[in-house]
Design a protein around this motif. Structure first.
Motif, PDB file in Angstrom:
ATOM      1  N   GLU A 106       0.864  -1.178   0.009  1.00  8.32           N
ATOM      2  CA  GLU A 106       0.026   0.094   0.129  1.00  8.32           C
ATOM      3  C   GLU A 106       0.910   1.147   0.081  1.00  8.32           C
ATOM      4  O   GLU A 106       0.976   1.994   1.001  1.00  8.32           O
ATOM      5  CB  GLU A 106      -0.797   0.199   1.366  1.00  8.32           C
ATOM      6  CG  GLU A 106      -1.689  -1.277   1.522  1.00  8.32           C
ATOM      7  CD  GLU A 106      -3.058  -1.186   0.768  1.00  8.32           C
ATOM      8  OE1 GLU A 106      -3.218  -0.158   0.177  1.00  8.32           O
ATOM      9  OE2 GLU A 106      -3.490  -2.330   0.343  1.00  8.32           O
ATOM     10  N   ASP A 111      -0.125   6.540  -3.591  1.00  7.08           N
ATOM     11  CA  ASP A 111      -1.404   7.306  -3.156  1.00  7.08           C
ATOM     12  C   ASP A 111      -1.436   8.697  -3.529  1.00  7.08           C
ATOM     13  O   ASP A 111      -2.265   9.409  -4.091  1.00  7.08           O
ATOM     14  CB  ASP A 111      -1.661   7.128  -1.712  1.00  7.08           C
ATOM     15  CG  ASP A 111      -2.107   5.827  -1.380  1.00  7.08           C
ATOM     16  OD1 ASP A 111      -2.754   5.046  -2.177  1.00  7.08           O
ATOM     17  OD2 ASP A 111      -1.958   5.403  -0.364  1.00  7.08           O
TER      18      ASP A 111
ATOM     19  N   ASN B 123      -4.582  11.276 -10.774  1.00 12.17           N
ATOM     20  CA  ASN B 123      -4.770  10.300 -10.101  1.00 12.17           C
ATOM     21  C   ASN B 123      -5.610  10.568  -8.785  1.00 12.17           C
ATOM     22  O   ASN B 123      -5.245  11.439  -7.932  1.00 12.17           O
ATOM     23  CB  ASN B 123      -3.221   9.981  -9.251  1.00 12.17           C
ATOM     24  CG  ASN B 123      -3.325   8.897  -8.222  1.00 12.17           C
ATOM     25  OD1 ASN B 123      -4.123   7.986  -7.909  1.00 12.17           O
ATOM     26  ND2 ASN B 123      -2.409   8.796  -7.431  1.00 12.17           N
ATOM     27  N   THR B 125      -6.512   9.385  -6.039  1.00 14.33           N
ATOM     28  CA  THR B 125      -6.282   9.130  -4.607  1.00 14.33           C
ATOM     29  C   THR B 125      -5.244  10.451  -4.337  1.00 14.33           C
ATOM     30  O   THR B 125      -4.961  10.294  -2.987  1.00 14.33           O
ATOM     31  CB  THR B 125      -5.457   7.943  -4.276  1.00 14.33           C
ATOM     32  OG1 THR B 125      -4.255   7.759  -4.990  1.00 14.33           O
ATOM     33  CG2 THR B 125      -6.557   6.545  -4.906  1.00 14.33           C
ATOM     34  N   SER B 126      -4.861  11.132  -5.048  1.00 16.55           N
ATOM     35  CA  SER B 126      -3.842  12.288  -4.832  1.00 16.55           C
ATOM     36  C   SER B 126      -4.531  13.569  -4.310  1.00 16.55           C
ATOM     37  O   SER B 126      -5.376  14.079  -5.083  1.00 16.55           O
ATOM     38  CB  SER B 126      -2.923  12.412  -5.849  1.00 16.55           C
ATOM     39  OG  SER B 126      -1.968  13.661  -5.527  1.00 16.55           O
TER      40      SER B 126
END
Lengths: 239, 389
Positions: A106, A111, B123, B125-126
Motif C-alpha cells: 500500500e 497514493d 490520480n 487518490t492524490s
C-alpha cells in the motif's frame, strides 16, 4: 509424384519442430521480457541483519554500478540503497542494515502522486514513470522510509537500461531490468552473496515454495514501521 | 492641486507601481529559468527538505487567496452591507493571489514544462490532484461571482454565486490542509487538526492582506475609512488572530501528548535553532501578540495601527509557514523506533540543514509580484474601490 513414407514424415516433422522450438528456447529470456508483470509474483526481500557486516557497502556499490548512479553521498545526491548502523536505545546492541525502497503493498507514494507517475506493478515493484513525473516531490514527503531521491543536477553517462531524468524522482527498482530479463536476483543481493554474507535474500513472497517464503515461515522477522499498515515487501530479521 | 495635476500624478504613480511589479515578476521568472537550467542544486532544497522557500510563499498566497474571500462571504452569505461593498475587491484579490501562488508552485516543479501532464493525468487518490480542480474551480467560481456583482443584470444571482464561493473555499483550504494532514509518517504533519487550522489561518491572513490593500487604496484616493467599519474589521481580525493561536496551541499540544512526538516538539519549540526563534519571536510575538495589542489596546486601534497590525500578521504568517514546512521536514523521520542511528550516508536520524538560496526567494517574491500586478491593474481598470453610503 513420390509417396512420402512414414519415417520421412516423422523425421521431417521432428526437424520442423526442432527448428521452431530451438530459437524459442534460446529466446526464453527475451520472451519473458514481453510478458506483463503478474500478480502471481510479489517480489520481496528478507534482510538478515545478523549477517550484514558493519562497514561493508558492497550492496551499495553494486547498486550504483548496475543502475549507473554516481555514488556520491551529499544531501542532494541520489542514493537508491544506503547502509545504516543502528544502536538499540535500551540494550546498546549495534545493528547494521541496508535501507532502500520497501516496495510497499500500500505505497503512500503511489497514493499521493498527482499524475500517477508513481505506480506499483502487478508483481509488487514500486516504480516511477519518468515520462509522467513532474517533479513535485510529494511522494518524497509521503514516503515513511526516506527511500526516494530527487535528481538535482543534469545527468551524464546514463545506462540505456536505466533511464533517469533531471528534475524527476527516483528510487530502488528491485533491478527491474534484470527481473524482466529473467534474472531473478537484484544487484545488491548478488553482491552480498558474493561477499559471503548472504544478508539479502530476494524472492517471490507469493510462492510458498520459494526460499524467501520458507525462511519467513521459520524465522522471526519484522517490517519497518509496520504500525503504518503499508505492508512493506522488505522484511528484516534480527531487528 | 487641481484635478488635472492629480490625474497626471495618478498615472505616473500607476506606471511606477506596474513597473515595480513587472521587475519583481521578471526577477522571479529569471530565477525559475535559472533553477530549471541548473536543476534544484541551485536551491537550498535537498533529499530531506524537499519543499523549501517557494512553498512557503506559494502556500501563503493560496491560503490567503481563500481567506481574503471572507469579506465577500460575510457580505453575500450573511448579508452585511459594509462587507458587500468590499466583496468585489475581495474577489479580485483572491484571483490575484491564487494566480501568484500557483505560478510559484508550478515553476518550482522539477519538470515545469510537464504541467500539462498534471492536467491530463489525474490520480484520484492524490490530494494534489484534487487541488488542481479545487484551485481552477475557485478561479472560475470567483470570476462568475465578480460578474454577478459587477454586471447589473446578473445582480440577482450574486447571492447564489457568493454561496458557491463560500462553500468552495472551505473545501479548498481543507484540501490545502490535507496535503499535510494525510502524510502519515512525518511527526510535523499527519494530524487531523491541520485542515481547520489552515481554514482559520486563511481567515486571519486573508483579512490582513485585504486591510493592507484597502488602506493603500484609500490612501491613494485620500479617503479615510469609516470608523464604524474600521472597528468591525479590526475586531474581526483580532478574533481571527486569537482563533489561530488557539488552533496552533491545540496542534502542538496534540503532538506533545502523543508521547513519541515530544522530541519533535522540543526541536520546533525549544532547541531547534532558527525554528523556535521564528516560532516564538516571528509568529507568536510579532505576528500575533503585537497585532492584538495594536488592535485592542485602548489608545490604539486607529487606521494606522490596524494597518501595522495587518502587516505584522503577514510577517508572522511567513514565520509560521517557514517553521511548519521547513522545520517539519528538517526533523528526521522515525524509521527505526527504539533505535538510535549511529551512521547513515543519507542523513537518517539527523537534523537536515537548509538555507534558502537567492533564486528560490526570487521565485517566491515573483509570485507576490504577480498578485500585486494583477491587483494594481485590476483596481485601476475596473471599479473595485469600496464605497460606503
Amino acid at each position: 509424384m513420390s509417396e512420402i513414407n512414414r519415417r520421412d514424415f516423422l523425421r521431417g516433422s521432428a526437424m520442423m519442430a526442432g527448428l521452431a522450438v530451438a530459437p524459442g528456447m534460446m529466446l526464453y529470456d527475451l520472451a519473458r521480457a514481453n510478458q506483463p508483470a503478474s500478480s502471481a509474483v510479489r517480489w520481496g526481500m528478507l534482510i538478515d541483519t545478523s549477517q550484514c557486516e558493519e562497514g561493508c557497502d558492497d550492496c551499495v556499490k553494486a547498486c550504483n554500478k548496475e543502475n549507473g548512479l554516481p555514488g556520491k553521498t551529499g544531501p542532494t545526491d541520489e542514493q537508491w540503497i544506503r547502509k545504516v548502523e543502528l544502536k538499540n536505545v535500551k540494550t546498546g546492541r549495534v545493528t547494521s542494515l541496508p535501507m532502500m525502497c520497501q516496495h510497499c503493498a500500500e505505497p503512500p507514494c503511489v497514493d499521493v502522486c498527482p499524475t500517477g507517475a508513481s505506480f506499483k506493478r502487478a508483481d509488487g515493484i514500486v516504480l516511477v514513470d519518468r515520462h509522467l513525473c513532474i517533479g513535485c516531490r510529494y511522494c518524497m514527503m509521503a514516503c515513511p522510509y526516506k527511500a526516494r531521491s530527487f535528481v538535482h543536477e543534469p545527468l551524464h553517462d546514463q545506462k540505456p537500461e536505466v533511464p533517469r531524468g533531471k528534475g524527476t524522482v527516483e528510487s530502488c527498482t528491485f533491478c527491474v531490468q534484470r527481473i524482466d530479463r529473467g534474472k531473478d536476483i537484484t544487484a545488491c543481493a548478488e553482491a552480498c552473496s558474493k561477499a559471503g554474507h548472504k544478508a539479502i535474500l530476494f524472492g517471490n513472497l507469493n510462492d510458498p515454495n520459494s526460499e524467501i517464503s520458507k525462511r519467513l515461515k521459520e524465522v522471526a522477522s519484522t517490517q519497518l514501521r509496520a504500525d503504518l499498515g503499508v505492508d512493506p515487501g522488505l522484511h528484516y530479521e534480527g531487528l | 492641486m487641481d484635478a488635472l495635476q492629480k490625474g497626471r500624478r495618478d498615472i505616473r504613480n500607476f506606471y511606477f507601481l506596474v513597473g515595480l511589479g513587472l521587475l519583481v515578476v521578471m526577477a522571479g521568472l529569471f530565477a525559475a529559468h535559472y533553477m530549471e537550467e541548473h536543476g534544484h542544486i541551485v536551491t537550498g532544497m535537498s533529499n530531506q527538505v524537499v519543499w523549501g522557500m517557494p512553498h512557503v510563499f506559494a502556500i501563503f498566497l493560496i491560503v490567503s487567496a481563500s481567506g481574503v474571500l471572507n469579506v465577500a462571504s460575510v457580505g453575500s452569505v450573511f448579508g452585511k452591507t459594509p462587507y458587500k461593498a468590499r466583496a468585489p475587491l475581495s474577489g479580485l484579490l483572491s484571483i490575484a493571489m491564487l494566480a501568484g501562488g500557483l505560478t510559484v508552485l508550478m515553476l518550482d516543479l522539477g519538470r515545469p514544462e510537464r504541467v500539462i501532464v498534471a492536467a491530463t493525468h489525474i490520480n484520484p487518490t492524490s490530494v494534489f490532484a484534487w487541488n488542481v480542480f479545487l484551485y481552477s474551480g475557485l478561479v472560475a467560481f470567483v470570476a462568475i461571482y465578480l460578474w454577478t456583482m459587477m454586471e447589473k443584470r446578473m445582480n440577482p444571482l450574486s447571492k447564489a454565486a457568493g454561496l458557491a464561493v463560500f462553500a468552495w473555499r472551505f473545501i479548498l483550504t481543507t484540501g490545502t490542509g490535507l496535503i499535510f494532514a494525510f502524510l502519515v509518517a512525518r511527526q510535523a504533519y499527519g494530524n487531523a487538526i491541520l485542515p481547520p487550522m489552515f481554514i482559520v489561518m486563511s481567515f486571519a491572513w486573508g483579512l490582513a492582506v485585504f486591510m493592507i490593500v484597502q488602506s493603500a487604496m484609500y490612501g491613494w484616493n485620500e479617503m479615510a475609512l469609516n470608523p464604524a467599519i474600521l472597528t468591525r474589521l479590526k475586531n474581526l481580525l483580532g478574533i481571527f488572530i486569537l482563533g489561530v493561536i488557539y488552533l496552533v496551541a491545540i496542534y502542538h499540544l496534540t503532538n506533545i501528548y502523543f508521547a513519541k512526538q515530544t522530541a519533535f516538539e522540543k526541536f520546533i519549540l525549544v532547541d531547534g535553532g532558527i525554528y523556535p526563534i521564528l516560532f516564538w519571536a516571528g509568529y507568536f510575538l510579532i505576528g500575533s501578540v503585537l497585532p492584538l495589542f495594536l488592535i485592542y489596546s485602548p489608545k490604539m486601534g486607529t487606521q494606522r495601527h490596524v494597518l501595522l497590525a495587518s502587516i505584522l500578521v503577514v510577517l508572522g504568517s511567513f514565520s509560521f509557514l517557514y517553521v511548519f514546512i521547513i522545520g517539519g521536514q528538517a526533523f528526521p523521520l522515525m524509521i527505526f523506533p527504539g533505535y538510535e542511528v549511529i551512521s547513515s550516508t543519507f542523513g537518517d536520524g539527523q537534523i537536515a540543514q537548509y538555507s534558502p538560496s537567492l533564486p528560490e526567494i526570487l521565485l517566491g517574491t515573483g509570485g507576490l509580484g504577480i498578485a500585486f500586478l494583477i491587483t494594481t491593474v485590476g483596481v485601476r481598470a475596473l471599479n473595485f474601490l469600496p464605497k460606503d453610503e
